[in-house]
Design a protein around this motif. Structure first.
Motif, PDB file in Angstrom:
ATOM      1  N   GLU A  63       0.909  -1.224   0.034  1.00 24.50           N
ATOM      2  CA  GLU A  63      -0.036  -0.002  -0.022  1.00 24.50           C
ATOM      3  C   GLU A  63       0.861   1.149  -0.045  1.00 24.50           C
ATOM      4  O   GLU A  63       0.523   2.309  -0.865  1.00 24.50           O
ATOM      5  CB  GLU A  63      -0.927  -0.059   1.261  1.00 24.50           C
ATOM      6  N   ARG A  64       1.911   1.364   0.622  1.00 20.28           N
ATOM      7  CA  ARG A  64       2.813   2.433   0.780  1.00 20.28           C
ATOM      8  C   ARG A  64       3.550   2.804  -0.269  1.00 20.28           C
ATOM      9  O   ARG A  64       3.906   3.864  -0.538  1.00 20.28           O
ATOM     10  CB  ARG A  64       3.605   2.093   1.849  1.00 20.28           C
ATOM     11  N   THR A  65       3.678   1.788  -1.199  1.00 23.65           N
ATOM     12  CA  THR A  65       4.269   2.203  -2.755  1.00 23.65           C
ATOM     13  C   THR A  65       3.295   3.126  -3.202  1.00 23.65           C
ATOM     14  O   THR A  65       3.632   4.133  -4.443  1.00 23.65           O
ATOM     15  CB  THR A  65       4.296   0.915  -3.610  1.00 23.65           C
ATOM     16  N   GLY A  66       2.016   3.198  -3.161  1.00 17.55           N
ATOM     17  CA  GLY A  66       1.022   4.186  -3.693  1.00 17.55           C
ATOM     18  C   GLY A  66       0.765   3.640  -5.412  1.00 17.55           C
ATOM     19  O   GLY A  66       0.145   4.607  -5.779  1.00 17.55           O
ATOM     20  N   SER A  67       1.386   2.261  -5.692  1.00 21.91           N
ATOM     21  CA  SER A  67       0.964   2.249  -6.950  1.00 21.91           C
ATOM     22  C   SER A  67       0.148   0.983  -7.406  1.00 21.91           C
ATOM     23  O   SER A  67       0.286   0.479  -8.590  1.00 21.91           O
ATOM     24  CB  SER A  67       2.350   1.962  -7.754  1.00 21.91           C
ATOM     25  N   TYR A  68      -0.476   0.543  -6.339  1.00 26.53           N
ATOM     26  CA  TYR A  68      -1.431  -0.432  -6.565  1.00 26.53           C
ATOM     27  C   TYR A  68      -2.886   0.212  -6.122  1.00 26.53           C
ATOM     28  O   TYR A  68      -3.110   0.584  -5.283  1.00 26.53           O
ATOM     29  CB  TYR A  68      -1.262  -1.719  -5.917  1.00 26.53           C
ATOM     30  N   ARG A  69      -3.728   0.040  -7.181  1.00 29.25           N
ATOM     31  CA  ARG A  69      -5.312   0.276  -6.750  1.00 29.25           C
ATOM     32  C   ARG A  69      -6.259  -0.688  -6.710  1.00 29.25           C
ATOM     33  O   ARG A  69      -7.613  -0.508  -6.946  1.00 29.25           O
ATOM     34  CB  ARG A  69      -5.662   1.606  -7.887  1.00 29.25           C
ATOM     35  N   GLY A  70      -5.750  -2.003  -6.761  1.00 30.89           N
ATOM     36  CA  GLY A  70      -6.683  -3.176  -6.699  1.00 30.89           C
ATOM     37  C   GLY A  70      -7.147  -3.696  -5.192  1.00 30.89           C
ATOM     38  O   GLY A  70      -6.820  -2.983  -4.525  1.00 30.89           O
ATOM     39  N   TYR A  71      -7.674  -4.947  -5.260  1.00 31.00           N
ATOM     40  CA  TYR A  71      -7.927  -5.240  -3.899  1.00 31.00           C
ATOM     41  C   TYR A  71      -6.897  -6.496  -3.434  1.00 31.00           C
ATOM     42  O   TYR A  71      -5.856  -6.719  -4.247  1.00 31.00           O
ATOM     43  CB  TYR A  71      -9.265  -5.964  -3.976  1.00 31.00           C
ATOM     44  N   TYR A  72      -6.867  -6.888  -2.237  1.00 38.53           N
ATOM     45  CA  TYR A  72      -6.133  -7.913  -1.725  1.00 38.53           C
ATOM     46  C   TYR A  72      -6.671  -9.020  -1.135  1.00 38.53           C
ATOM     47  O   TYR A  72      -7.758  -9.195  -0.937  1.00 38.53           O
ATOM     48  CB  TYR A  72      -5.433  -7.106  -0.446  1.00 38.53           C
TER      49      TYR A  72
ATOM     50  N   GLY B 163      12.624  -7.962  -9.969  1.00 35.97           N
ATOM     51  CA  GLY B 163      13.175  -7.057  -9.608  1.00 35.97           C
ATOM     52  C   GLY B 163      13.528  -6.985  -7.994  1.00 35.97           C
ATOM     53  O   GLY B 163      14.354  -6.464  -7.616  1.00 35.97           O
ATOM     54  N   VAL B 164      12.631  -7.912  -7.521  1.00 32.95           N
ATOM     55  CA  VAL B 164      12.847  -7.753  -5.980  1.00 32.95           C
ATOM     56  C   VAL B 164      13.885  -8.747  -5.774  1.00 32.95           C
ATOM     57  O   VAL B 164      13.882  -9.879  -6.126  1.00 32.95           O
ATOM     58  CB  VAL B 164      11.436  -8.113  -5.059  1.00 32.95           C
ATOM     59  N   PRO B 165      14.964  -8.375  -4.749  1.00 32.12           N
ATOM     60  CA  PRO B 165      16.044  -9.246  -4.563  1.00 32.12           C
ATOM     61  C   PRO B 165      15.719 -10.539  -3.939  1.00 32.12           C
ATOM     62  O   PRO B 165      14.790 -10.743  -2.903  1.00 32.12           O
ATOM     63  CB  PRO B 165      16.791  -8.334  -3.463  1.00 32.12           C
ATOM     64  N   VAL B 166      16.367 -11.660  -4.518  1.00 35.76           N
ATOM     65  CA  VAL B 166      15.834 -12.897  -4.000  1.00 35.76           C
ATOM     66  C   VAL B 166      16.239 -13.329  -2.927  1.00 35.76           C
ATOM     67  O   VAL B 166      17.383 -12.753  -2.243  1.00 35.76           O
ATOM     68  CB  VAL B 166      16.581 -14.062  -5.181  1.00 35.76           C
ATOM     69  N   GLY B 167      15.559 -13.925  -1.848  1.00 36.72           N
ATOM     70  CA  GLY B 167      15.961 -14.135  -0.455  1.00 36.72           C
ATOM     71  C   GLY B 167      15.334 -13.041   0.305  1.00 36.72           C
ATOM     72  O   GLY B 167      15.774 -13.514   1.585  1.00 36.72           O
TER      73      GLY B 167
ATOM     74  N   LEU C 284      10.700   0.628  -1.156  1.00 36.23           N
ATOM     75  CA  LEU C 284       9.430   0.666  -1.752  1.00 36.23           C
ATOM     76  C   LEU C 284       9.553   0.924  -3.347  1.00 36.23           C
ATOM     77  O   LEU C 284       8.824   0.501  -4.293  1.00 36.23           O
ATOM     78  CB  LEU C 284       8.679   2.037  -1.222  1.00 36.23           C
ATOM     79  N   GLY C 285      10.645   1.773  -3.765  1.00 39.14           N
ATOM     80  CA  GLY C 285      10.908   1.929  -5.177  1.00 39.14           C
ATOM     81  C   GLY C 285      10.898   0.529  -6.005  1.00 39.14           C
ATOM     82  O   GLY C 285      10.505   0.099  -6.854  1.00 39.14           O
ATOM     83  N   THR C 286      11.716  -0.578  -5.236  1.00 35.71           N
ATOM     84  CA  THR C 286      12.035  -1.771  -5.973  1.00 35.71           C
ATOM     85  C   THR C 286      10.482  -2.672  -6.143  1.00 35.71           C
ATOM     86  O   THR C 286      10.051  -3.120  -7.151  1.00 35.71           O
ATOM     87  CB  THR C 286      12.683  -2.674  -5.059  1.00 35.71           C
ATOM     88  N   ILE C 287       9.739  -2.231  -4.795  1.00 34.47           N
ATOM     89  CA  ILE C 287       8.133  -2.948  -4.990  1.00 34.47           C
ATOM     90  C   ILE C 287       7.442  -2.391  -6.186  1.00 34.47           C
ATOM     91  O   ILE C 287       6.688  -2.925  -6.946  1.00 34.47           O
ATOM     92  CB  ILE C 287       7.592  -2.755  -3.668  1.00 34.47           C
TER      93      ILE C 287
ATOM     94  N   HIS D 105       8.594  -1.020  -8.832  1.00 36.58           N
ATOM     95  CA  HIS D 105       9.086  -1.289 -10.423  1.00 36.58           C
ATOM     96  C   HIS D 105       8.791  -2.889 -10.467  1.00 36.58           C
ATOM     97  O   HIS D 105       8.061  -3.123 -11.818  1.00 36.58           O
ATOM     98  CB  HIS D 105      10.759  -1.255 -10.024  1.00 36.58           C
ATOM     99  N   ALA D 106       8.798  -3.675  -9.623  1.00 35.47           N
ATOM    100  CA  ALA D 106       8.287  -5.153  -9.751  1.00 35.47           C
ATOM    101  C   ALA D 106       6.956  -5.078 -10.058  1.00 35.47           C
ATOM    102  O   ALA D 106       6.386  -6.118 -10.833  1.00 35.47           O
ATOM    103  CB  ALA D 106       8.870  -5.812  -8.578  1.00 35.47           C
ATOM    104  N   LEU D 107       6.079  -4.271  -9.551  1.00 41.46           N
ATOM    105  CA  LEU D 107       4.777  -4.226  -9.962  1.00 41.46           C
ATOM    106  C   LEU D 107       4.523  -3.846 -11.263  1.00 41.46           C
ATOM    107  O   LEU D 107       3.531  -4.663 -11.915  1.00 41.46           O
ATOM    108  CB  LEU D 107       3.978  -3.176  -8.950  1.00 41.46           C
ATOM    109  N   VAL D 108       5.303  -2.938 -11.868  1.00 36.68           N
ATOM    110  CA  VAL D 108       4.902  -2.785 -13.205  1.00 36.68           C
ATOM    111  C   VAL D 108       5.468  -3.783 -14.071  1.00 36.68           C
ATOM    112  O   VAL D 108       4.973  -3.936 -15.378  1.00 36.68           O
ATOM    113  CB  VAL D 108       5.974  -1.269 -13.547  1.00 36.68           C
ATOM    114  N   ASP D 109       6.635  -4.566 -13.701  1.00 39.17           N
ATOM    115  CA  ASP D 109       7.225  -5.434 -14.502  1.00 39.17           C
ATOM    116  C   ASP D 109       6.394  -6.713 -14.496  1.00 39.17           C
ATOM    117  O   ASP D 109       6.895  -7.815 -14.743  1.00 39.17           O
ATOM    118  CB  ASP D 109       8.805  -5.678 -14.235  1.00 39.17           C
ATOM    119  N   ARG D 110       5.360  -6.879 -13.732  1.00 35.82           N
ATOM    120  CA  ARG D 110       4.709  -8.003 -13.466  1.00 35.82           C
ATOM    121  C   ARG D 110       4.570  -8.822 -14.802  1.00 35.82           C
ATOM    122  O   ARG D 110       4.271  -8.331 -15.845  1.00 35.82           O
ATOM    123  CB  ARG D 110       3.415  -8.201 -12.739  1.00 35.82           C
ATOM    124  N   ARG D 111       4.502 -10.265 -14.613  1.00 35.59           N
ATOM    125  CA  ARG D 111       4.245 -10.950 -15.708  1.00 35.59           C
ATOM    126  C   ARG D 111       3.491 -12.293 -15.715  1.00 35.59           C
ATOM    127  O   ARG D 111       3.547 -12.817 -14.506  1.00 35.59           O
ATOM    128  CB  ARG D 111       5.672 -11.471 -16.452  1.00 35.59           C
TER     129      ARG D 111
END
Lengths: 215, 215
Positions: free
Chosen positions: B114-123, B192-196, B204-207, B209-215
């Motif tokens: 939520e704090r990333t501010g880049s997701y507007r869907g549900y959980y 993009g999220v560091p493994v492990g 938050l920036g990494t999260i 970014h990973a949200l945009v790049d989802r596949r």
């Protein structure tokens, strides 16, 4: 059952939660956890989530322990350490050496002293240490009570075990001068304790050594 | 039942304090503080002494907040996150994008998202992650509820945002297979999220970014 409780809990909103619940129970908990020393926003959040997700029993136990301690733990009238009774168990212990009185800054320092196992006298816990910038002088530390306690006719030596920081040294100096002016013998823990450190965190061997070497 | 236990814990004095109080209020407080994650004996002692000496108000505030949170905070029936109401505020928010459903492991992960501010869907918050050694399989994670939630006719994409640890990856894989078998589209946060690492602690920036790049 969970559903029943959820429903039941969902209702208190009617009463007076109009504005108070702006900060909800979870946020209030995180906020309150930050009142603990050394706990920031991240740790507080982690603690709150952990308690609610995995260990509500621990949360309730802590809640009860906090309320009980805040209500019951007072200061011993004689040594000013923490105690639930008017006079603490240590002050009531007649087997200790009444000729020795050890002055420490806090109950935590007293506990460290006790754990060394090499001191058998009584204690007097100050309300802190001399700190001119914070307006804490000899009077605020309860020096009058200390003088009264030390002049009971049995005390032969007052051991000054305040911290070996600048403020602790000043405190020891002030107390030493005051006690000597009343004809009481004042000694200081030997300088085996590393300068600049808080007594509470010194290893016990060092404290025991400094106790023997007092001068 | 929780409430009953709280009451029971609050009144230990009458019943059996004769022997129980061998451990006094201060010791009980130190013991209870060790129930917090990341708090050992030394920290617990320091916290207890600090609260009793300098901030009894904070102690009482924390006591109240703990009891209130343990009693009031339950799981939202729809997303399984923490909520005081039957359905949480986020699930009630009609302005969010009903086509997106994000699956996370814990409420803490949801908060980071939520704090990333880049997701507007549900959980949808799982009850943890697949862990065969602990006997936690798909059923314990509430997969049935997730499938039911995802099959509401509005969800077009389920974003799997479990941690990028071995267990989180297995969880994502299991969920992905299950969802696809039901004809639902499942995507994974970009790598993009560091493994492990745990999602909760990723910047938050990494999260984002990973949200945009989802596949």
């Amino acid at each position: 059952m969970l559903r029943a409780r959820a429903l039941q809990l969902a209702q208190p909103d009617e009463a007076g939660s109009t504005e108070v619940t702006a900060l909800n129970a979870l946020e209030q908990l995180i906020d309150a956890l930050r009142g603990l020393p050394g706990v920031g926003q991240k740790s507080a959040q982690r603690m709150a989530y952990h308690l609610l997700q995995h260990d509500r029993e621990a949360a309730l136990r802590l809640s009860t322990a906090l309320a009980a301690a805040a209500e019951r733990v007072q200061q011993c009238e004689r040594c000013h350490s923490f105690s639930e009774a008017r006079i603490c168990a240590l002050c009531e212990d007649a087997t200790r050496d009444a000729r020795l009185l050890c002055v420490v800054e806090t109950p935590a320092d007293q506990a460290a002293m006790e754990r060394t196992g090499s001191y058998r006298g009584y204690y007097f816990v100050l309300q802190g240490r001399v700190s001119p910038l914070d307006g804490i002088g000899a009077r605020e530390l309860g020096v009058a009570q200390l003088l009264e306690r030390a002049a009971d006719g049995q005390v032969e030596e007052v051991i000054l075990a305040t911290s070996f920081t600048a403020e602790g040294e000043v405190t020891a100096h002030v107390l030493s001068e005051t006690l000597k002016a009343r004809g009481l013998r004042a000694t200081r823990l030997a300088r085996g304790v590393p300068v600049g450190s808080e007594l509470e965190y010194v290893d016990l061997g060092t404290i025991a050594h400094a106790l023997v070497d007092r001068r």
